[in-house]
Scaffold this active site. Structure first.
Site, mmCIF file in Angstrom:
data_model
loop_
_atom_site.group_PDB
_atom_site.id
_atom_site.type_symbol
_atom_site.label_atom_id
_atom_site.label_comp_id
_atom_site.label_asym_id
_atom_site.label_seq_id
_atom_site.Cartn_x
_atom_site.Cartn_y
_atom_site.Cartn_z
ATOM 1 N N ARG A 32 -1.904 -6.332 -8.429
ATOM 2 C CA ARG A 32 -1.181 -7.103 -7.640
ATOM 3 C C ARG A 32 -1.469 -8.631 -8.474
ATOM 4 O O ARG A 32 0.055 -8.966 -8.872
ATOM 5 C CB ARG A 32 -1.571 -8.320 -6.838
ATOM 6 N N SER A 35 -3.550 -7.020 3.508
ATOM 7 C CA SER A 35 -3.710 -6.830 4.524
ATOM 8 C C SER A 35 -3.778 -8.405 5.704
ATOM 9 O O SER A 35 -3.472 -8.731 6.756
ATOM 10 C CB SER A 35 -4.440 -6.192 4.909
ATOM 11 N N LYS A 40 -17.658 -5.077 8.348
ATOM 12 C CA LYS A 40 -16.258 -6.423 8.755
ATOM 13 C C LYS A 40 -15.892 -5.739 9.753
ATOM 14 O O LYS A 40 -15.824 -4.587 10.403
ATOM 15 C CB LYS A 40 -15.528 -5.677 7.165
ATOM 16 N N HIS A 68 0.930 -0.918 0.177
ATOM 17 C CA HIS A 68 -0.170 -0.291 -0.030
ATOM 18 C C HIS A 68 0.702 1.551 -0.259
ATOM 19 O O HIS A 68 0.916 1.881 -0.881
ATOM 20 C CB HIS A 68 -0.920 0.380 1.026
#
Length: 158
Positions: free
Chosen positions: A90, A127, A41, A17
């Site tokens: 990614r 993460s 979440k 990040h």
């Protein structure tokens, strides 16, 4: 002034990040790191903690500011006069998902999305994987900023 937003939950921020934020900071006059408030979440760090962490680890970039947002990212962009979103990509599956979001965001608001390929050094990093490794006692130093490493150990291992 050229403005862009780097959105995410950043729970926690990784070196991947930080790489995208830093690269965007070199290209734009102002980069807003927008921390998503997602009440559905379960997060490891509160929104306020994530904002504090992000503010600390981006302090070397004077053109980066950190904000929180709830709701549609395009509404946040409109309210803050930000015409573009930067997203790190990614792998191909990231692109498949992000392309659909980019097209929808453009259709809703005219906000552009720019894709930045992740530095290969961080292409495997997320993460959720960092949290899982740290939770089971693995070494995540080098994957996250030093401050995050320290906080992960404190939070997950007590």
């Amino acid at each position: 002034m050229r403005r862009v937003v780097c959105p995410g939950s950043f729970d926690p921020i990784t070196n991947g990040h930080l790489d995208i934020i830093g690269r965007a900071a070199r290209l734009y006059d102002e980069v807003t790191v927008a921390v998503l408030i997602n009440v559905e979440k379960k997060s490891l760090f509160t929104v306020e903690e994530r904002i504090d962490i992000l503010t600390t680890v981006t302090k070397d970039y004077p053109n980066v500011r950190v904000e929180k947002f709830h709701g549609l990212l395009v509404d946040f962009c409109r309210q803050n006069d930000i015409p573009a979103i930067v997203k790190g990509i990614r792998v191909v599956s990231d692109f498949d998902y992000e392309l659909q979001m980019a097209q929808l965001n453009y259709r809703l608001s005219g906000v552009e999305t720019l894709f930045m390929p992740t530095n290969p050094e961080y292409s495997f990093l997320s993460s959720s994987r960092v949290k899982e490794i740290a939770r089971y006692g693995g070494d995540v130093s080098g994957l996250v900023p030093d401050l995050v490493h320290k906080l992960l150990i404190e939070r997950l291992r007590g």
